[in-house]
Motif scaffolding. Structure first.
Motif, PDB file in Angstrom:
ATOM      1  N   GLN A  21     -12.633  29.199 -89.042  1.00 40.30           N
ATOM      2  CA  GLN A  21     -13.886  29.923 -89.295  1.00 40.30           C
ATOM      3  C   GLN A  21     -14.286  29.578 -90.733  1.00 40.30           C
ATOM      4  N   GLU A  49     -17.803  27.740 -86.577  1.00 37.11           N
ATOM      5  CA  GLU A  49     -16.507  27.488 -85.955  1.00 37.11           C
ATOM      6  C   GLU A  49     -16.142  26.026 -86.106  1.00 37.11           C
ATOM      7  N   LEU A  57      -8.812  29.972 -91.933  1.00 37.16           N
ATOM      8  CA  LEU A  57     -10.032  30.602 -92.440  1.00 37.16           C
ATOM      9  C   LEU A  57     -10.410  29.978 -93.788  1.00 37.16           C
ATOM     10  N   ASN A 112      -8.127  33.965 -88.991  1.00 38.39           N
ATOM     11  CA  ASN A 112      -9.485  34.496 -88.839  1.00 38.39           C
ATOM     12  C   ASN A 112      -9.745  35.514 -89.950  1.00 38.39           C
TER      13      ASN A 112
END
Ligand code: IZC
Ligand code: ZN
Length: 417
Positions: free
Chosen positions: A12, A35, A70, A386
Motif C-alpha cells: 500500500q 496498491e 506499507l 498494511n
C-alpha cells in the motif's frame, strides 16, 4: 531523466494526495492509496508516483523491492518541546503518590525544574541534546516537526532555546517550525502581567531575526487566564505571528473557544474542552492537535473527545508532546496506538492526523505530510503489511527505512549517523 531511487512493490502506497490542505470530519476516514505502488525520486525530489507495473520502464540507478510492505509519507509531529535541559525522573515518587501535575508546578517543580536545568545548560549542550532526541524522533518516522521554547521564562534563555532551534533548522535536513512559548509558566514571585509584557517585548525582535513562526501560551488554571491569553495572543498576531494555545489540558477554562475565536493554527490538548468548543471545530480551520501520550502519562482516565470533534466536522492532528514532564517519549507510533485505543480514532483518521493535518497545524502544508511529484522525498518503508498494522501492534518501532530528502536517515529502527 534517470531517477536515483525507485521503490517498487509497495503493498500500500499512502499518498495523502487530497485536493485540500486539511482533511476534516468524515473525510478523515478516507485514505487513498495505490496498491502495489511505486515511487521514485532524483536529487531528493519525487519524480514518479504510480503503480509498479507502469514504473517498469523508468530508468533508475537504484531499485528497492519493498516486497509488499506499507510505504507512507514521513510523519509530522506538530507539538514538541524538543529543546530542554535535564530531565524529571526525580519527580516519579510524587507522581506515584498522586500529587497532581499542577500541584508539582505550584510547589516549584515541574516546568520550573526544567527551567532551572535549561538556564544552567550551555547552548552547545542543549544543541547536542536536541540533536539526540531529534535523531530518535526520526528513527520512529518523524521527518518534519514543531519545536517550542518555554524553559527559559526570561529573555536570555528563551533566546538560547530559539537559537538552538534555528541552528537545527539550518544544520539538519528536516523542516522544523519554531514556536515561542515564553508564556509557559509564571516565574516564581513574579506578577504574571508584568511577565507577559516582558515576553511581548520580545515579539518584534523574534520576528526580525526570524526566530519563531508561532506564538503559544499555556492557558491553564494557576498559569495564564483566558483574558491574559487573549490579550497576549492578539498582540502576537498584530506582530505577524500565527498563534497556538495549550488549551483545556487539565481544567476547563475555555482556551479551546479562544483558539477558534482567534483563528489559531491549532488548539492543543483539549482533554477538558467544553461541548460547545468541540462543536465549533466543524466551522473552523483551527486544527485540534491531540496529545494522548500526555493523558496516558498524567495517568488520567478521560481522553480528548476526538470522536466528537471529527463527528462535528473538525480536523484532528496527533503529536507526541515530547517533553521531560508530561510526555517523555519520541515514539509517535505509540501515540498512534493510543489514538486507536483511547481516542477511538479509525486507522484512516490516525494516518491523516499524523501527516496532512499535522503539516497544516504547523504551516507546512506545502512541504510535508503528503507524497506528490515535485515534493521532498520524505518517505518511510514500514515493517508492516498494511496501514492498520502500525496502530495495532504497539510499543515497538515498525520503521524499516526512513528516507529524508531521498537519503536513508534511519534503517531497522536506528538513526544512521
Ligand atoms: O514540561 O511539563 N503541559 N507544558 C504544559 C508541559 C506540559 C511541558 C512540561
Ligand atoms: Zn506542550
Amino acid at each position: 531523466m534517470i531517477l536515483d531511487t525507485l521503490l517498487i512493490n509497495c503493498g500500500q502506497l499512502l499518498t495523502m494526495d487530497y485536493a485540500t490542505d486539511l482533511v476534516k470530519g468524515e473525510q478523515m476516514n478516507e485514505l487513498p492509496f495505490i496498491e502495489n505502488g511505486a515511487i521514485g525520486w532524483k536529487n531528493g525530489v519525487i519524480q514518479y508516483i504510480g503503480t509498479t507495473e507502469e514504473a517498469e520502464t523508468i530508468e533508475r540507478l537504484n531499485t528497492i523491492d519493498c516486497e509488499g510492505k506499507l510505504v507512507t509519507p514521513g510523519l509530522v509531529d506538530p507539538h514538541t518541546h524538543l529543546v530542554f535541559g535535564g530531565s524529571r525522573e526525580h519527580e516519579i515518587a510524587m507522581k506515584q503518590q498522586g500529587v497532581p501535575y499542577l500541584e508539582i508546578l505550584k510547589q516549584g517543580g515541574g516546568i520550573h525544574s526544567t527551567v532551572q536545568a535549561t538556564r544552567d545548560t550551555t547552548f552547545e549542550d542543549l544543541l547536542n541534546k536536541a540533536n539526540f532526541h531529534l535523531n530518535r524522533l526520526i528513527s520512529y518516522g518523524v521527518t518534519a516537526l514543531e519545536a517550542k521554547s518555554g524553559y527559559g521564562l526570561e529573555k536570555e534563555t528563551e533566546l538560547k532555546q530559539l537559537r538552538v532551534v534555528k541552528e537545527l533548522q539550518s544544520s539538519r535536513n528536516v523542516p522544523i517550525a519554531s514556536t515561542f512559548l515564553g508564556a509557559h509558566a509564571v516565574p516564581r514571585n513574579t506578577n504574571p502581567d508584568v511577565f507577559l509584557s516582558e515576553m511581548e517585548s520580545m515579539f518584534a525582535m523574534l520576528k526580525e531575526e526570524d526566530l519563531a513562526s508561532f506564538v503559544d501560551i499555556f492557558c491553564e488554571e494557576g498559569v495564564f487566564t483566558i483574558e491574559q491569553s487573549r490579550s497576549y495572543l492578539t498582540k502576537a498576531k498584530e506582530a505577524g505571528f500565527s498563534v497556538k494555545i495549550h488549551a483545556d489540558e487539565i481544567v476547563s477554562l475555555g482556551g479551546t473557544e479562544l483558539a477558534i475565536e482567534l483563528e489559531a493554527a491549532s488548539a492543543d490538548h483539549l482533554i477538558a474542552a467544553s461541548d460547545q468548543a468541540v462543536e465549533w471545530f466543524g466551522r473552523s480551520e483551527t486544527v485540534a492537535v491531540l496529545l494522548p501520550g500526555t493523558t496516558f502519562y498524567l495517568n488520567k482516565e478521560s481522553y480528548a473527545k476526538a470522536r466528537d470533534i471529527i463527528n462535528y466536522g473538525g480536523a484532528v492532528a496527533l503529536a507526541t508532546d515530547f517533553n521531560p514532564g508530561s510526555s517523555p517519549t519520541e515514539n509517535i507510533q505509540f501515540i498512534m496506538n493510543l489514538a486507536m485505543l483511547k481516542l477511538k480514532m479509525t486507522c484512516e483518521e490516525i494516518w491523516n492526523a499524523v501527516t496532512v493535518n499535522a503539516a497544516k497545524a504547523i504551516g507546512m502544508e506545502g512541504i510535508a505530510g503528503r507524497l506528490q511529484v515535485g515534493r521532498r522525498a520524505d518517505v518511510i518503508i514500514w515493517n508492516a503489511p498494511n496501514y492498520q498494522y502500525v496502530p495495532y501492534h504497539y510499543g515497538v518501532n515498525h520503521t524499516n527505512t526512513v528516507f529524508i530528502n531521498g537519503k536513508e536517515a534511519a534503517k531497522g529502527g536506528a538513526y544512521l549517523e
